[in-house]
Motif scaffolding. Structure first.
Motif, PDB file in Angstrom:
ATOM      1  N   ALA A  19       0.824  -1.210   0.000  1.00 43.62           N
ATOM      2  CA  ALA A  19       0.000   0.000   0.000  1.00 43.62           C
ATOM      3  C   ALA A  19       0.860   1.263   0.000  1.00 43.62           C
ATOM      4  CB  ALA A  19      -0.950  -0.001   1.194  1.00 43.62           C
ATOM      5  N   THR A  20       2.123   1.132   0.426  1.00 43.91           N
ATOM      6  CA  THR A  20       3.003   2.301   0.445  1.00 43.91           C
ATOM      7  C   THR A  20       3.692   2.521  -0.908  1.00 43.91           C
ATOM      8  OG1 THR A  20       4.991   1.132   1.192  1.00 43.91           O
ATOM      9  CG2 THR A  20       3.504   1.941   2.904  1.00 43.91           C
ATOM     10  N   GLY A  21       3.574   1.558  -1.815  1.00 39.72           N
ATOM     11  CA  GLY A  21       4.184   1.737  -3.127  1.00 39.72           C
ATOM     12  C   GLY A  21       4.678   0.416  -3.688  1.00 39.72           C
ATOM     13  N   GLN A  22       5.179   0.438  -4.896  1.00 37.93           N
ATOM     14  CA  GLN A  22       5.618  -0.822  -5.510  1.00 37.93           C
ATOM     15  C   GLN A  22       6.881  -1.353  -4.844  1.00 37.93           C
ATOM     16  OE1 GLN A  22       6.328  -0.009  -9.659  1.00 37.93           O
ATOM     17  NE2 GLN A  22       8.338   0.873  -9.232  1.00 37.93           N
ATOM     18  N   LYS A  23       6.982  -2.685  -4.825  1.00 32.67           N
ATOM     19  CA  LYS A  23       8.099  -3.341  -4.132  1.00 32.67           C
ATOM     20  C   LYS A  23       8.618  -4.516  -4.931  1.00 32.67           C
ATOM     21  CE  LYS A  23       7.549  -1.326   0.007  1.00 32.67           C
ATOM     22  NZ  LYS A  23       8.474  -0.274   0.363  1.00 32.67           N
ATOM     23  N   HIS A  24       9.930  -4.716  -4.836  1.00 34.54           N
ATOM     24  CA  HIS A  24      10.519  -5.966  -5.303  1.00 34.54           C
ATOM     25  C   HIS A  24      10.177  -7.056  -4.302  1.00 34.54           C
ATOM     26  CE1 HIS A  24      13.036  -4.569  -8.541  1.00 34.54           C
ATOM     27  NE2 HIS A  24      13.525  -3.590  -7.796  1.00 34.54           N
ATOM     28  N   GLY A  25      10.018  -8.286  -4.779  1.00 31.81           N
ATOM     29  CA  GLY A  25       9.784  -9.405  -3.875  1.00 31.81           C
ATOM     30  C   GLY A  25      10.851  -9.476  -2.788  1.00 31.81           C
ATOM     31  N   TYR A  26      12.089  -9.255  -3.204  1.00 34.23           N
ATOM     32  CA  TYR A  26      13.208  -9.317  -2.262  1.00 34.23           C
ATOM     33  C   TYR A  26      13.093  -8.241  -1.177  1.00 34.23           C
ATOM     34  CZ  TYR A  26      18.002  -9.014  -0.536  1.00 34.23           C
ATOM     35  OH  TYR A  26      19.101  -8.960   0.275  1.00 34.23           O
ATOM     36  N   TYR A  71       6.212  -5.732  -7.591  1.00 34.48           N
ATOM     37  CA  TYR A  71       4.786  -5.911  -7.328  1.00 34.48           C
ATOM     38  C   TYR A  71       4.138  -4.581  -6.985  1.00 34.48           C
ATOM     39  CZ  TYR A  71       6.247 -10.743  -6.925  1.00 34.48           C
ATOM     40  OH  TYR A  71       6.789 -11.975  -7.180  1.00 34.48           O
ATOM     41  N   HIS A  72       2.956  -4.392  -7.489  1.00 36.00           N
ATOM     42  CA  HIS A  72       2.213  -3.206  -7.062  1.00 36.00           C
ATOM     43  C   HIS A  72       0.716  -3.497  -7.040  1.00 36.00           C
ATOM     44  CE1 HIS A  72       0.912  -2.107 -11.176  1.00 36.00           C
ATOM     45  NE2 HIS A  72       2.055  -2.638 -11.521  1.00 36.00           N
ATOM     46  N   LEU A  73       0.006  -2.751  -6.218  1.00 34.70           N
ATOM     47  CA  LEU A  73      -1.434  -2.952  -6.078  1.00 34.70           C
ATOM     48  C   LEU A  73      -2.168  -2.445  -7.305  1.00 34.70           C
ATOM     49  CD1 LEU A  73      -2.047  -1.716  -2.403  1.00 34.70           C
ATOM     50  CD2 LEU A  73      -2.045  -4.077  -3.182  1.00 34.70           C
ATOM     51  N   THR A  74      -3.193  -3.168  -7.712  1.00 34.16           N
ATOM     52  CA  THR A  74      -4.103  -2.673  -8.741  1.00 34.16           C
ATOM     53  C   THR A  74      -5.148  -1.789  -8.040  1.00 34.16           C
ATOM     54  OG1 THR A  74      -5.579  -4.519  -8.389  1.00 34.16           O
ATOM     55  CG2 THR A  74      -3.876  -4.819 -10.065  1.00 34.16           C
ATOM     56  N   GLN A  75      -6.038  -1.189  -8.831  1.00 37.94           N
ATOM     57  CA  GLN A  75      -7.109  -0.409  -8.199  1.00 37.94           C
ATOM     58  C   GLN A  75      -7.940  -1.297  -7.274  1.00 37.94           C
ATOM     59  OE1 GLN A  75      -7.415   2.960  -8.247  1.00 37.94           O
ATOM     60  NE2 GLN A  75      -8.849   2.475  -6.599  1.00 37.94           N
ATOM     61  N   LYS A  76      -8.213  -2.525  -7.742  1.00 41.95           N
ATOM     62  CA  LYS A  76      -8.955  -3.486  -6.915  1.00 41.95           C
ATOM     63  C   LYS A  76      -8.185  -3.788  -5.623  1.00 41.95           C
ATOM     64  CE  LYS A  76     -11.184  -7.983  -7.225  1.00 41.95           C
ATOM     65  NZ  LYS A  76     -11.130  -9.308  -7.873  1.00 41.95           N
ATOM     66  N   GLY A  77      -6.865  -3.888  -5.763  1.00 48.00           N
ATOM     67  CA  GLY A  77      -6.019  -4.136  -4.601  1.00 48.00           C
ATOM     68  C   GLY A  77      -6.048  -2.977  -3.622  1.00 48.00           C
ATOM     69  N   LYS A  78      -6.093  -1.758  -4.166  1.00 49.86           N
ATOM     70  CA  LYS A  78      -6.163  -0.570  -3.297  1.00 49.86           C
ATOM     71  C   LYS A  78      -7.488  -0.540  -2.543  1.00 49.86           C
ATOM     72  CE  LYS A  78      -2.954   2.153  -5.991  1.00 49.86           C
ATOM     73  NZ  LYS A  78      -2.814   3.052  -7.128  1.00 49.86           N
ATOM     74  N   ASN A  79      -8.576  -0.906  -3.235  1.00 50.86           N
ATOM     75  CA  ASN A  79      -9.871  -0.972  -2.550  1.00 50.86           C
ATOM     76  C   ASN A  79      -9.839  -2.022  -1.442  1.00 50.86           C
ATOM     77  OD1 ASN A  79     -10.725   0.858  -4.472  1.00 50.86           O
ATOM     78  ND2 ASN A  79     -11.823  -0.661  -5.703  1.00 50.86           N
TER      79      ASN A  79
END
Ligand SMILES: [Zn+2]
Length: 141
Positions: A19-26, A71-79
């Motif tokens: 939720a804070t932003g895109q992240k590498h898996g690592y 990885y990053h959240l989609t709009q659905k993920g943000k909801n």
């Protein structure tokens, strides 16, 4: 709402971090280890990321030559995370409500405030001003 159970801290924090932003898996694993104070293996992490992806809550893109996934959240993920936060917010309210007292003005006092004994009864106010108003309304000195 997607059928995903957030039933452990790894899952909860994973979504918080995304939720804070895109992240590498690592990076996700490193940050989780820091927050939770224990080792997180890739096998703890990737099945959940896959579940999120299948439910279209996250997407991943590739950055750089070494095929690192971001990885990053989609709009659905943000909801979804928004709903998750408001659900946990309710739990937090339940957890702290026994420690909250109400001032006659309607303010809720979590910590601090002003305590005064009035006619032998311990009363709690948000401030001395409210205590004064209370006493004058009830014609107490
Ligand atoms: Zn008050």
């Amino acid at each position: 709402m997607a059928d995903i159970k957030i039933n452990n801290m790894v899952k909860f924090y994973t979504l918080c971090l995304l939720a804070t932003g895109q992240k590498h898996g690592y990076d996700l694993i490193k940050e989780l280890e820091e927050k939770l104070g224990r080792r997180i293996s890739a096998s703890n992490m990737y099945p959940f990321l896959n579940t999120l992806r299948k439910n279209r809550l996250i997407k991943f893109g590739k950055i750089g030559k070494r095929d690192k996934k971001v990885y990053h959240l989609t709009q659905k993920g943000k909801n979804f995370t928004g709903q998750m936060f408001s659900k946990f917010g309710d739990l937090i309210n339940i957890a702290i409500s026994p420690r909250i007292s109400a001032c006659p003005c309607g303010c809720k006092i979590y910590s601090g405030g002003h305590a005064e004994k009035i006619r032998g009864k311990a009363m709690k106010f948000c401030c001395t001003h409210c205590a004064k108003i209370y006493k004058s309304k009830n014609k107490l000195k």
